[in-house]
Scaffold this active site. Sequence first.
Site, mmCIF file in Angstrom:
data_model
loop_
_atom_site.group_PDB
_atom_site.id
_atom_site.type_symbol
_atom_site.label_atom_id
_atom_site.label_comp_id
_atom_site.label_asym_id
_atom_site.label_seq_id
_atom_site.Cartn_x
_atom_site.Cartn_y
_atom_site.Cartn_z
ATOM 1 N N ASN A 46 -10.993 -2.573 -5.466
ATOM 2 C CA ASN A 46 -10.158 -1.703 -6.300
ATOM 3 C C ASN A 46 -10.756 -1.446 -7.693
ATOM 4 O O ASN A 46 -10.295 -0.553 -8.410
ATOM 5 C CB ASN A 46 -8.727 -2.255 -6.435
ATOM 6 C CG ASN A 46 -7.895 -2.107 -5.173
ATOM 7 O OD1 ASN A 46 -7.043 -2.938 -4.870
ATOM 8 N ND2 ASN A 46 -8.120 -1.032 -4.421
ATOM 9 N N ASP A 106 0.848 -1.193 0.000
ATOM 10 C CA ASP A 106 0.000 0.000 0.000
ATOM 11 C C ASP A 106 0.884 1.244 0.000
ATOM 12 O O ASP A 106 1.999 1.227 0.514
ATOM 13 C CB ASP A 106 -0.925 -0.020 1.227
ATOM 14 C CG ASP A 106 -2.110 0.914 1.054
ATOM 15 O OD1 ASP A 106 -2.359 1.380 -0.077
ATOM 16 O OD2 ASP A 106 -2.797 1.192 2.067
ATOM 17 N N LEU A 132 -7.334 -4.084 7.479
ATOM 18 C CA LEU A 132 -7.127 -5.266 6.630
ATOM 19 C C LEU A 132 -7.684 -5.092 5.227
ATOM 20 O O LEU A 132 -7.282 -5.817 4.306
ATOM 21 C CB LEU A 132 -7.739 -6.505 7.290
ATOM 22 C CG LEU A 132 -7.025 -6.965 8.570
ATOM 23 C CD1 LEU A 132 -7.720 -8.185 9.156
ATOM 24 C CD2 LEU A 132 -5.557 -7.281 8.298
ATOM 25 N N GLU A 172 0.981 -12.529 13.271
ATOM 26 C CA GLU A 172 1.473 -11.266 13.829
ATOM 27 C C GLU A 172 1.268 -10.175 12.781
ATOM 28 O O GLU A 172 1.437 -10.422 11.575
ATOM 29 C CB GLU A 172 2.975 -11.383 14.156
ATOM 30 C CG GLU A 172 3.285 -12.370 15.243
ATOM 31 C CD GLU A 172 2.681 -11.976 16.588
ATOM 32 O OE1 GLU A 172 2.681 -10.783 16.913
ATOM 33 O OE2 GLU A 172 2.203 -12.876 17.304
ATOM 34 N N GLY A 196 0.284 5.096 -4.617
ATOM 35 C CA GLY A 196 -0.242 6.373 -5.097
ATOM 36 C C GLY A 196 0.372 7.552 -4.351
ATOM 37 O O GLY A 196 0.786 8.546 -4.955
ATOM 38 N N ARG A 197 0.444 7.426 -3.023
ATOM 39 C CA ARG A 197 1.009 8.525 -2.229
ATOM 40 C C ARG A 197 2.490 8.702 -2.486
ATOM 41 O O ARG A 197 3.009 9.813 -2.491
ATOM 42 C CB ARG A 197 0.724 8.285 -0.734
ATOM 43 C CG ARG A 197 -0.688 8.693 -0.332
ATOM 44 C CD ARG A 197 -1.069 8.120 0.996
ATOM 45 N NE ARG A 197 -1.385 6.697 0.894
ATOM 46 C CZ ARG A 197 -1.521 5.878 1.929
ATOM 47 N NH1 ARG A 197 -1.353 6.333 3.147
ATOM 48 N NH2 ARG A 197 -1.832 4.615 1.737
ATOM 49 N N ARG A 208 -11.723 2.148 -8.762
ATOM 50 C CA ARG A 208 -10.738 3.182 -9.147
ATOM 51 C C ARG A 208 -10.922 3.575 -10.614
ATOM 52 O O ARG A 208 -11.578 2.861 -11.367
ATOM 53 C CB ARG A 208 -9.326 2.632 -8.937
ATOM 54 C CG ARG A 208 -9.055 2.360 -7.476
ATOM 55 C CD ARG A 208 -7.598 2.039 -7.254
ATOM 56 N NE ARG A 208 -7.372 1.823 -5.840
ATOM 57 C CZ ARG A 208 -6.188 1.917 -5.273
ATOM 58 N NH1 ARG A 208 -5.117 2.195 -5.992
ATOM 59 N NH2 ARG A 208 -6.054 1.711 -3.978
ATOM 60 N N HIS A 240 2.785 2.511 -8.999
ATOM 61 C CA HIS A 240 2.542 1.085 -9.251
ATOM 62 C C HIS A 240 3.735 0.471 -10.000
ATOM 63 O O HIS A 240 4.144 -0.652 -9.732
ATOM 64 C CB HIS A 240 1.262 0.878 -10.062
ATOM 65 C CG HIS A 240 0.024 1.350 -9.358
ATOM 66 N ND1 HIS A 240 -0.194 1.118 -8.021
ATOM 67 C CD2 HIS A 240 -1.063 2.037 -9.804
ATOM 68 C CE1 HIS A 240 -1.366 1.648 -7.670
ATOM 69 N NE2 HIS A 240 -1.905 2.219 -8.734
HETATM 70 C C1 IPE Z 1 -5.787 -2.632 -0.125
HETATM 71 O O1 IPE Z 1 -5.314 -1.370 -0.403
HETATM 72 C C2 IPE Z 1 -5.819 -3.452 -1.371
HETATM 73 C C3 IPE Z 1 -4.523 -3.828 -1.909
HETATM 74 C C4 IPE Z 1 -3.380 -3.563 -1.382
HETATM 75 C C5 IPE Z 1 -4.559 -4.576 -3.123
HETATM 76 P P1 IPE Z 1 -6.307 -0.151 -0.665
HETATM 77 O O2 IPE Z 1 -5.452 1.058 -0.846
HETATM 78 O O3 IPE Z 1 -7.228 -0.483 -1.775
HETATM 79 O O4 IPE Z 1 -7.134 -0.120 0.688
HETATM 80 P P2 IPE Z 1 -7.962 1.039 1.377
HETATM 81 O O5 IPE Z 1 -8.896 1.582 0.344
HETATM 82 O O6 IPE Z 1 -6.980 2.068 1.831
HETATM 83 O O7 IPE Z 1 -8.640 0.385 2.523
HETATM 84 C C1 IPE Z 2 -1.342 -0.041 -3.374
HETATM 85 O O1 IPE Z 2 -1.150 1.330 -3.456
HETATM 86 C C2 IPE Z 2 -1.654 -0.704 -4.684
HETATM 87 C C3 IPE Z 2 -3.047 -1.120 -4.833
HETATM 88 C C4 IPE Z 2 -3.968 -1.072 -3.923
HETATM 89 C C5 IPE Z 2 -3.447 -1.609 -6.127
HETATM 90 P P1 IPE Z 2 -2.344 2.371 -3.563
HETATM 91 O O2 IPE Z 2 -2.650 2.573 -5.008
HETATM 92 O O3 IPE Z 2 -3.483 1.980 -2.730
HETATM 93 O O4 IPE Z 2 -1.651 3.669 -2.998
HETATM 94 P P2 IPE Z 2 -2.292 4.746 -2.008
HETATM 95 O O5 IPE Z 2 -2.802 4.004 -0.819
HETATM 96 O O6 IPE Z 2 -3.392 5.430 -2.757
HETATM 97 O O7 IPE Z 2 -1.178 5.658 -1.668
HETATM 98 MG MG MG Z 3 -4.002 2.354 -0.796
#
Ligand code: IPE
Ligand code: IPE
Ligand code: MG
Length: 243
Positions: free
Chosen positions: A68, A20, A195, A207, A23-24, A71, A37
Amino acid sequence: MKKEEFKLIKPINHIAFIMDGNGRWAKKRLLPRTAGHKEGCKRIIENIRTCKRLGIKVVTLYAFSTENWNRPQKEIDLLFEYLKDFFNDYIDEFISSGVRIMVSGDITRLPLQTQEVINKGIELTKDLNSFVFNICLNYGSRQEIVRAVKNCINDIKDNKIDLDNINIDTFKNYLYTKDLPEIDLLIRTSGEERLSNFMLYQLAYSEFIFTKTYWPDFKEKELIECLKEFESRDRRFGKITEE
Ligand code: IPE
Ligand code: IPE
Ligand code: MG
């Protein structure tokens, strides 16, 4: 003097990652989210290699959730494009190093080319057993549990299993992860502490480590810090620790 190599004292069979923060990570660099990504895919292979080197047997990676799909289509398309490239780039390495590719989730909704590459990877590595890379795609844990219950009921109706024989060991056989050992450690990057519909059943005694590092910055050093933290934990499984 050469730095001492980190070695696991307590063996780990199975480690799961919620990757995770892609994007940020990109936003912080004024880049499009998808650049995160792309960079994130590099960390996938690196972390698999490190886990394998340390004697871990299974890596599960949450790469795309059932949620997802909400998106923007452009982001989804590019993410699957990068995942396709990832498998094309590393399939030879997986084969030569004994990595079996496995998927949790329903990939039939993915772009056809991505499905093809993944299915080819699964087929070419199906007999390998040094290590398992389980990638969760279009995966949702609630959906997995409902699917498991339905399949289980069908097997009862078809007299394949007796209701009296449904227990926590036999129920496991209806989950995507049926052949995998218990998840010892879950790591979620990016600072979120939830989660997000991931492995609700399988994480019962795992854990959890939540690190603020964004996934594209989660390199060997960060992984080893988490493993050290894991080694300091006392896993009691309901028992009490001897005085
Ligand atoms: C969880 O991440 C899904 C994956 C890592 C594939 P998200 O970025 O989609 O989760 P939320 O929206 O912050 O809960
Ligand atoms: C995790 O990074 C990848 C997927 C969930 C597909 P994010 O795309 O959720 O990145 P953030 O959380 O927006 O920063
Ligand atoms: Mg995310």
